[in-house]
Design a protein around this motif. Structure first.
Motif, PDB file in Angstrom:
ATOM      1  N   VAL A  38     -13.379 -59.406   2.666  1.00  0.00           N
ATOM      2  CA  VAL A  38     -13.780 -58.461   1.622  1.00  0.00           C
ATOM      3  C   VAL A  38     -12.739 -58.453   0.508  1.00  0.00           C
ATOM      4  CG1 VAL A  38     -14.185 -56.017   1.084  1.00  0.00           C
ATOM      5  CG2 VAL A  38     -15.149 -57.016   3.171  1.00  0.00           C
ATOM      6  N   PHE A  39     -11.466 -58.394   0.877  1.00  0.00           N
ATOM      7  CA  PHE A  39     -10.389 -58.395  -0.125  1.00  0.00           C
ATOM      8  C   PHE A  39     -10.409 -59.681  -0.939  1.00  0.00           C
ATOM      9  CE2 PHE A  39      -5.842 -59.006  -1.298  1.00  0.00           C
ATOM     10  CZ  PHE A  39      -5.729 -57.922  -2.147  1.00  0.00           C
ATOM     11  N   HIS A  40     -10.552 -60.801  -0.271  1.00  0.00           N
ATOM     12  CA  HIS A  40     -10.612 -62.103  -0.937  1.00  0.00           C
ATOM     13  C   HIS A  40     -11.800 -62.151  -1.909  1.00  0.00           C
ATOM     14  CE1 HIS A  40      -9.895 -66.420  -1.274  1.00  0.00           C
ATOM     15  NE2 HIS A  40     -11.191 -66.600  -1.144  1.00  0.00           N
ATOM     16  N   PHE A  41     -12.955 -61.672  -1.462  1.00  0.00           N
ATOM     17  CA  PHE A  41     -14.148 -61.638  -2.303  1.00  0.00           C
ATOM     18  C   PHE A  41     -13.902 -60.752  -3.526  1.00  0.00           C
ATOM     19  CE2 PHE A  41     -18.487 -60.713  -3.569  1.00  0.00           C
ATOM     20  CZ  PHE A  41     -19.156 -61.896  -3.309  1.00  0.00           C
ATOM     21  N   GLY A  42     -13.248 -59.616  -3.298  1.00  0.00           N
ATOM     22  CA  GLY A  42     -12.943 -58.686  -4.385  1.00  0.00           C
ATOM     23  C   GLY A  42     -12.007 -59.255  -5.435  1.00  0.00           C
ATOM     24  N   GLN A  43     -11.157 -60.180  -5.032  1.00  0.00           N
ATOM     25  CA  GLN A  43     -10.249 -60.818  -6.001  1.00  0.00           C
ATOM     26  C   GLN A  43     -11.003 -61.752  -6.938  1.00  0.00           C
ATOM     27  OE1 GLN A  43      -6.427 -62.334  -4.321  1.00  0.00           O
ATOM     28  NE2 GLN A  43      -7.269 -61.486  -2.424  1.00  0.00           N
ATOM     29  N   ARG A  44     -12.144 -62.219  -6.511  1.00  0.00           N
ATOM     30  CA  ARG A  44     -12.905 -63.200  -7.295  1.00  0.00           C
ATOM     31  C   ARG A  44     -14.117 -62.609  -8.003  1.00  0.00           C
ATOM     32  NH1 ARG A  44      -9.574 -64.950  -4.178  1.00  0.00           N
ATOM     33  NH2 ARG A  44      -8.719 -67.025  -4.176  1.00  0.00           N
ATOM     34  N   HIS A  45     -14.415 -61.348  -7.730  1.00  0.00           N
ATOM     35  CA  HIS A  45     -15.569 -60.692  -8.339  1.00  0.00           C
ATOM     36  C   HIS A  45     -15.167 -59.300  -8.802  1.00  0.00           C
ATOM     37  CE1 HIS A  45     -17.220 -63.701  -5.565  1.00  0.00           C
ATOM     38  NE2 HIS A  45     -18.157 -63.844  -6.475  1.00  0.00           N
ATOM     39  N   ASN A  46     -15.554 -58.926 -10.007  1.00  0.00           N
ATOM     40  CA  ASN A  46     -15.211 -57.599 -10.521  1.00  0.00           C
ATOM     41  C   ASN A  46     -15.881 -56.498  -9.712  1.00  0.00           C
ATOM     42  OD1 ASN A  46     -13.559 -58.556 -12.587  1.00  0.00           O
ATOM     43  ND2 ASN A  46     -15.283 -58.785 -13.970  1.00  0.00           N
ATOM     44  N   GLU A  47     -17.114 -56.718  -9.328  1.00  0.00           N
ATOM     45  CA  GLU A  47     -17.869 -55.747  -8.540  1.00  0.00           C
ATOM     46  C   GLU A  47     -18.700 -56.501  -7.503  1.00  0.00           C
ATOM     47  OE1 GLU A  47     -20.269 -53.577 -11.330  1.00  0.00           O
ATOM     48  OE2 GLU A  47     -18.589 -52.333 -11.976  1.00  0.00           O
ATOM     49  N   TRP A  48     -18.962 -55.838  -6.382  1.00  0.00           N
ATOM     50  CA  TRP A  48     -19.767 -56.451  -5.336  1.00  0.00           C
ATOM     51  C   TRP A  48     -20.347 -55.356  -4.441  1.00  0.00           C
ATOM     52  CZ3 TRP A  48     -14.596 -55.843  -5.148  1.00  0.00           C
ATOM     53  CH2 TRP A  48     -14.061 -55.227  -4.029  1.00  0.00           C
ATOM     54  N   SER A  49     -21.348 -55.742  -3.680  1.00  0.00           N
ATOM     55  CA  SER A  49     -21.932 -54.853  -2.680  1.00  0.00           C
ATOM     56  C   SER A  49     -21.959 -55.597  -1.344  1.00  0.00           C
ATOM     57  CB  SER A  49     -23.356 -54.449  -3.077  1.00  0.00           C
ATOM     58  OG  SER A  49     -24.239 -55.544  -2.900  1.00  0.00           O
ATOM     59  N   CYS A  50     -22.363 -54.893  -0.305  1.00  0.00           N
ATOM     60  CA  CYS A  50     -22.483 -55.539   1.009  1.00  0.00           C
ATOM     61  C   CYS A  50     -23.529 -56.642   0.988  1.00  0.00           C
ATOM     62  CB  CYS A  50     -22.789 -54.509   2.086  1.00  0.00           C
ATOM     63  SG  CYS A  50     -21.369 -53.464   2.460  1.00  0.00           S
ATOM     64  N   ASN A  51     -24.517 -56.546   0.075  1.00  0.00           N
ATOM     65  CA  ASN A  51     -25.491 -57.639  -0.063  1.00  0.00           C
ATOM     66  C   ASN A  51     -24.769 -58.956  -0.323  1.00  0.00           C
ATOM     67  OD1 ASN A  51     -27.664 -55.862   0.111  1.00  0.00           O
ATOM     68  ND2 ASN A  51     -27.863 -55.662  -2.093  1.00  0.00           N
ATOM     69  N   ASP A  52     -23.813 -58.935  -1.249  1.00  0.00           N
ATOM     70  CA  ASP A  52     -23.068 -60.146  -1.611  1.00  0.00           C
ATOM     71  C   ASP A  52     -22.244 -60.649  -0.436  1.00  0.00           C
ATOM     72  OD1 ASP A  52     -23.879 -59.972  -4.419  1.00  0.00           O
ATOM     73  OD2 ASP A  52     -22.452 -58.305  -4.555  1.00  0.00           O
TER      74      ASP A  52
END
Length: 126
Positions: A38-52
């Motif tokens: 989740v942290f890694h994904f957050g570094q690469r995307h400004n916003e995200w949901s559990c769908n992503d």
């Protein structure tokens, strides 16, 4: 027994490499791995949901997603954007789910980790 590290401490500790044995000793190692994802994904995307996140996690990780999100939120690493989107998970019947973003604290941890990796690369090249 060693003191249990908070999510912020685990993420900030770029130099700490858990040995397989240490990970196995952790009762929540699956959640730890999902927190890292989740942290890694957050570094690469400004916003995200559990769908992503469900699209990039193995099926086994889906069960830990809620706990990982809650843990990172409680630690002040991610925060709710006050937006929601419909869930794409079939059994939820499109109920609304939160959209998340890294906090300033989360971005600072990411910057520290990136600086540590750059320093390690520079040392390895020398």
């Amino acid at each position: 027994m060693a003191r249990k590290l908070s999510p912020a401490e685990r993420l900030a500790s770029a130099e700490k490499d858990f040995l397989l044995e240490e990970i196995a000793d952790q009762s929540s190692w699956d959640q730890f791995i999902v927190e890292q994802a989740v942290f890694h994904f957050g570094q690469r995307h400004n916003e995200w949901s559990c769908n992503d996140l469900r699209d990039v996690l193995p099926e086994l990780g889906h069960g830990f997603l809620g706990a990982a999100i809650n843990s990172l939120r409680t630690a002040g690493i991610i925060e709710h954007t006050d937006r929601t989107v419909p869930s794409t998970q079939a059994n939820t019947h499109a109920h609304r789910i939160a959209v998340w973003t890294l906090t300033d604290k989360g971005r600072a941890i990411a910057a520290q980790r990136q600086a540590a990796r750059a320093e390690q690369s520079k040392a390895a090249a020398a």
